[in-house]
Write a protein that holds these residues in place. Sequence first.
Motif, short mmCIF file in Angstrom:
data_model
loop_
_atom_site.label_atom_id
_atom_site.label_comp_id
_atom_site.label_asym_id
_atom_site.label_seq_id
_atom_site.Cartn_x
_atom_site.Cartn_y
_atom_site.Cartn_z
N LEU A 16 38.85 13.44 -27.70
CA LEU A 16 39.16 11.81 -27.62
C LEU A 16 40.29 11.44 -26.68
CD1 LEU A 16 38.63 9.16 -28.80
CD2 LEU A 16 40.23 9.80 -30.70
N VAL A 17 41.07 12.05 -26.83
CA VAL A 17 42.39 11.88 -26.02
C VAL A 17 42.23 11.95 -24.44
CG1 VAL A 17 45.07 12.71 -25.49
CG2 VAL A 17 44.10 12.26 -27.84
N GLU A 18 41.58 13.02 -24.21
CA GLU A 18 40.89 13.19 -22.83
C GLU A 18 40.21 11.99 -22.48
OE1 GLU A 18 38.25 16.28 -19.82
OE2 GLU A 18 39.13 17.13 -21.80
N SER A 19 39.31 11.37 -23.12
CA SER A 19 38.48 10.36 -22.60
C SER A 19 39.26 9.05 -22.58
CB SER A 19 37.33 10.22 -23.77
OG SER A 19 37.77 9.48 -24.94
N MET A 20 40.45 9.13 -23.18
CA MET A 20 41.35 7.83 -23.07
C MET A 20 41.75 7.56 -21.88
SD MET A 20 43.66 8.06 -26.50
CE MET A 20 43.19 7.71 -28.12
N VAL A 21 41.81 8.40 -20.78
CA VAL A 21 41.98 8.14 -19.55
C VAL A 21 40.95 8.37 -18.32
CG1 VAL A 21 44.53 9.12 -19.72
CG2 VAL A 21 42.75 10.67 -19.28
N GLY A 26 35.51 3.10 -23.02
CA GLY A 26 35.12 2.01 -23.78
C GLY A 26 33.98 2.47 -24.65
N ALA A 27 33.06 3.37 -24.29
CA ALA A 27 31.89 4.02 -25.26
C ALA A 27 32.39 5.03 -26.04
CB ALA A 27 30.83 4.43 -24.32
N SER A 28 33.66 5.83 -25.67
CA SER A 28 34.21 6.53 -26.43
C SER A 28 34.88 6.04 -27.90
CB SER A 28 35.24 7.62 -25.83
OG SER A 28 34.77 8.13 -24.88
N GLU A 43 39.46 1.19 -43.66
CA GLU A 43 40.42 1.71 -42.61
C GLU A 43 39.98 1.40 -40.90
OE1 GLU A 43 41.39 5.92 -42.88
OE2 GLU A 43 41.11 5.65 -45.25
N ALA A 44 38.83 0.87 -41.01
CA ALA A 44 38.26 0.63 -39.66
C ALA A 44 38.96 -0.15 -38.67
CB ALA A 44 36.83 0.18 -39.60
N PRO A 45 39.70 -1.26 -39.17
CA PRO A 45 40.24 -2.35 -38.26
C PRO A 45 41.70 -1.49 -37.74
CG PRO A 45 39.73 -3.57 -40.15
CD PRO A 45 39.21 -1.94 -40.52
N ALA A 46 42.23 -0.62 -38.75
CA ALA A 46 43.43 0.07 -38.12
C ALA A 46 43.18 1.02 -37.40
CB ALA A 46 44.09 0.51 -39.42
N ILE A 47 41.95 1.82 -37.39
CA ILE A 47 41.57 2.77 -36.36
C ILE A 47 41.45 2.08 -35.02
CG2 ILE A 47 39.56 4.24 -36.04
CD1 ILE A 47 41.60 5.40 -37.96
N GLU A 48 40.65 0.96 -35.19
CA GLU A 48 40.60 0.16 -33.75
C GLU A 48 41.80 -0.08 -33.28
OE1 GLU A 48 37.78 -2.70 -34.59
OE2 GLU A 48 36.00 -1.42 -34.78
N TYR A 49 42.63 -0.61 -33.88
CA TYR A 49 43.94 -0.96 -33.59
C TYR A 49 44.63 0.45 -32.69
CZ TYR A 49 48.92 -1.75 -33.21
OH TYR A 49 50.48 -1.76 -32.93
N PHE A 50 44.84 1.56 -33.65
CA PHE A 50 45.39 2.71 -33.10
C PHE A 50 44.53 3.35 -31.88
CE2 PHE A 50 47.01 2.80 -37.56
CZ PHE A 50 48.51 2.63 -37.10
N LEU A 51 43.25 3.13 -31.80
CA LEU A 51 42.42 3.60 -30.73
C LEU A 51 43.08 2.76 -29.49
CD1 LEU A 51 39.14 3.91 -32.17
CD2 LEU A 51 40.20 5.62 -30.76
N GLU A 52 43.10 1.75 -29.56
CA GLU A 52 43.53 0.79 -28.45
C GLU A 52 44.88 1.05 -28.16
OE1 GLU A 52 42.82 -1.06 -25.09
OE2 GLU A 52 41.28 -0.69 -26.67
#
Length: 139
Positions: A16-21, A26-28, A43-52
Amino acid sequence: MDPVIIALLSAAGGALVESMVGDAWGASKSKVSQIWKSRSKDEAPAIEYFLEKDHSDLVAVPESERESAAENIKQIWTDRFIELARKDPSVVQEISSLMRHLNHINKSSTASFNATSNGSGSIYQSARDMHFGRGSEGE
Protein backbone atom coordinates in the motif's frame (compact mmCIF):
# COMPACT_ATOMS: atom_id res chain seq x y z
CA MET A 1 -2.44 -14.04 15.68
CA ASP A 2 -0.63 -16.46 13.38
CA PRO A 3 2.83 -15.12 12.37
CA VAL A 4 2.12 -16.02 8.72
CA ILE A 5 -0.97 -13.81 8.75
CA ILE A 6 0.96 -11.00 10.41
CA ALA A 7 3.62 -11.30 7.69
CA LEU A 8 0.92 -11.15 5.01
CA LEU A 9 -0.66 -8.06 6.61
CA SER A 10 2.77 -6.44 6.87
CA ALA A 11 3.41 -7.15 3.19
CA ALA A 12 0.03 -5.59 2.37
CA GLY A 13 1.02 -2.49 4.38
CA GLY A 14 4.26 -2.29 2.41
CA ALA A 15 2.50 -2.71 -0.94
CA LEU A 16 0.00 0.00 0.00
CA VAL A 17 2.73 2.46 0.94
CA GLU A 18 4.65 1.70 -2.25
CA SER A 19 1.51 2.43 -4.25
CA MET A 20 1.18 5.83 -2.54
CA VAL A 21 3.99 7.19 -4.71
CA GLY A 22 2.92 5.35 -7.86
CA ASP A 23 0.74 6.16 -10.84
CA ALA A 24 -2.20 4.03 -9.68
CA TRP A 25 -2.67 5.62 -6.28
CA GLY A 26 -6.33 6.49 -6.90
CA ALA A 27 -7.28 2.88 -7.63
CA SER A 28 -5.25 1.62 -4.68
CA LYS A 29 -6.87 4.09 -2.30
CA SER A 30 -10.30 3.12 -3.57
CA LYS A 31 -9.69 -0.59 -3.00
CA VAL A 32 -8.47 -0.06 0.57
CA SER A 33 -11.41 2.25 1.32
CA GLN A 34 -13.80 -0.37 0.00
CA ILE A 35 -12.42 -3.00 2.37
CA TRP A 36 -13.14 -0.76 5.35
CA LYS A 37 -16.56 0.27 4.04
CA SER A 38 -17.56 -3.37 3.72
CA ARG A 39 -16.19 -4.39 7.13
CA SER A 40 -16.25 -1.38 9.41
CA LYS A 41 -18.48 1.42 8.11
CA ASP A 42 -17.92 3.59 11.18
CA GLU A 43 -14.15 3.65 10.61
CA ALA A 44 -14.29 4.13 6.82
CA PRO A 45 -14.29 7.97 6.82
CA ALA A 46 -11.25 8.06 9.13
CA ILE A 47 -9.47 5.47 6.96
CA GLU A 48 -10.12 7.56 3.85
CA TYR A 49 -8.74 10.60 5.64
CA PHE A 50 -5.59 8.73 6.75
CA LEU A 51 -5.05 7.27 3.28
CA GLU A 52 -5.07 10.75 1.77
CA LYS A 53 -3.01 12.29 4.59
CA ASP A 54 -0.36 9.56 4.48
CA HIS A 55 -0.16 9.83 0.69
CA SER A 56 0.24 13.62 0.86
CA ASP A 57 2.81 13.38 3.64
CA LEU A 58 4.84 10.76 1.79
CA VAL A 59 5.00 12.57 -1.53
CA ALA A 60 5.95 15.80 0.27
CA VAL A 61 9.01 14.19 1.89
CA PRO A 62 12.28 14.78 0.03
CA GLU A 63 13.34 11.69 -1.91
CA SER A 64 16.43 11.29 0.31
CA GLU A 65 14.18 10.85 3.39
CA ARG A 66 11.35 8.93 1.75
CA GLU A 67 12.51 5.44 2.70
CA SER A 68 12.39 6.23 6.42
CA ALA A 69 9.02 7.96 6.13
CA ALA A 70 7.65 5.06 4.08
CA GLU A 71 8.76 2.57 6.73
CA ASN A 72 6.91 4.52 9.43
CA ILE A 73 3.73 4.73 7.35
CA LYS A 74 4.02 1.04 6.46
CA GLN A 75 4.04 0.12 10.15
CA ILE A 76 0.95 2.24 10.77
CA TRP A 77 -0.95 0.54 7.93
CA THR A 78 0.26 -2.89 9.01
CA ASP A 79 -1.16 -2.17 12.47
CA ARG A 80 -4.45 -1.02 10.93
CA PHE A 81 -4.70 -4.19 8.85
CA ILE A 82 -3.91 -6.32 11.92
CA GLU A 83 -6.57 -4.55 13.98
CA LEU A 84 -9.15 -5.02 11.24
CA ALA A 85 -8.23 -8.72 10.94
CA ARG A 86 -8.60 -9.16 14.71
CA LYS A 87 -12.11 -7.72 14.52
CA ASP A 88 -13.02 -9.75 11.43
CA PRO A 89 -10.66 -12.63 10.59
CA SER A 90 -12.45 -13.26 7.30
CA VAL A 91 -10.98 -10.01 5.94
CA VAL A 92 -7.52 -11.61 5.67
CA GLN A 93 -8.42 -13.21 2.33
CA GLU A 94 -9.57 -9.84 0.98
CA ILE A 95 -6.39 -8.14 2.19
CA SER A 96 -4.33 -10.91 0.59
CA SER A 97 -6.10 -10.25 -2.70
CA LEU A 98 -5.50 -6.52 -2.25
CA MET A 99 -1.79 -7.15 -1.66
CA ARG A 100 -1.47 -9.20 -4.87
CA HIS A 101 -3.28 -6.46 -6.79
CA LEU A 102 -1.06 -3.72 -5.31
CA ASN A 103 2.10 -5.68 -6.02
CA HIS A 104 1.01 -6.12 -9.63
CA ILE A 105 0.26 -2.40 -9.98
CA ASN A 106 3.49 -1.39 -8.28
CA LYS A 107 5.57 -3.58 -10.58
CA SER A 108 3.80 -2.57 -13.77
CA SER A 109 4.01 1.17 -13.09
CA THR A 110 7.77 1.21 -12.67
CA ALA A 111 10.05 2.09 -15.56
CA SER A 112 13.82 2.28 -15.50
CA PHE A 113 16.02 3.52 -18.31
CA ASN A 114 19.74 3.53 -18.95
CA ALA A 115 21.41 4.49 -22.20
CA THR A 116 24.81 5.57 -23.47
CA SER A 117 25.60 7.23 -26.76
CA ASN A 118 29.05 7.59 -28.28
CA GLY A 119 29.85 10.04 -31.02
CA SER A 120 26.85 11.41 -32.84
CA GLY A 121 24.35 8.70 -31.89
CA SER A 122 20.85 9.57 -30.78
CA ILE A 123 18.95 8.01 -27.93
CA TYR A 124 15.17 7.89 -27.66
CA GLN A 125 13.54 6.38 -24.59
CA SER A 126 9.91 6.14 -23.67
CA ALA A 127 7.73 4.25 -21.24
CA ARG A 128 4.89 4.54 -23.76
CA ASP A 129 4.40 4.96 -27.52
CA MET A 130 6.76 7.12 -29.54
CA HIS A 131 5.86 8.68 -32.89
CA PHE A 132 8.41 10.06 -35.33
CA GLY A 133 7.96 12.03 -38.51
CA ARG A 134 5.26 14.32 -39.74
CA GLY A 135 1.56 13.88 -39.92
CA SER A 136 -0.97 12.60 -37.50
CA GLU A 137 -1.12 9.22 -35.86
CA GLY A 138 -2.32 6.49 -38.13
CA GLU A 139 -1.05 8.01 -41.38
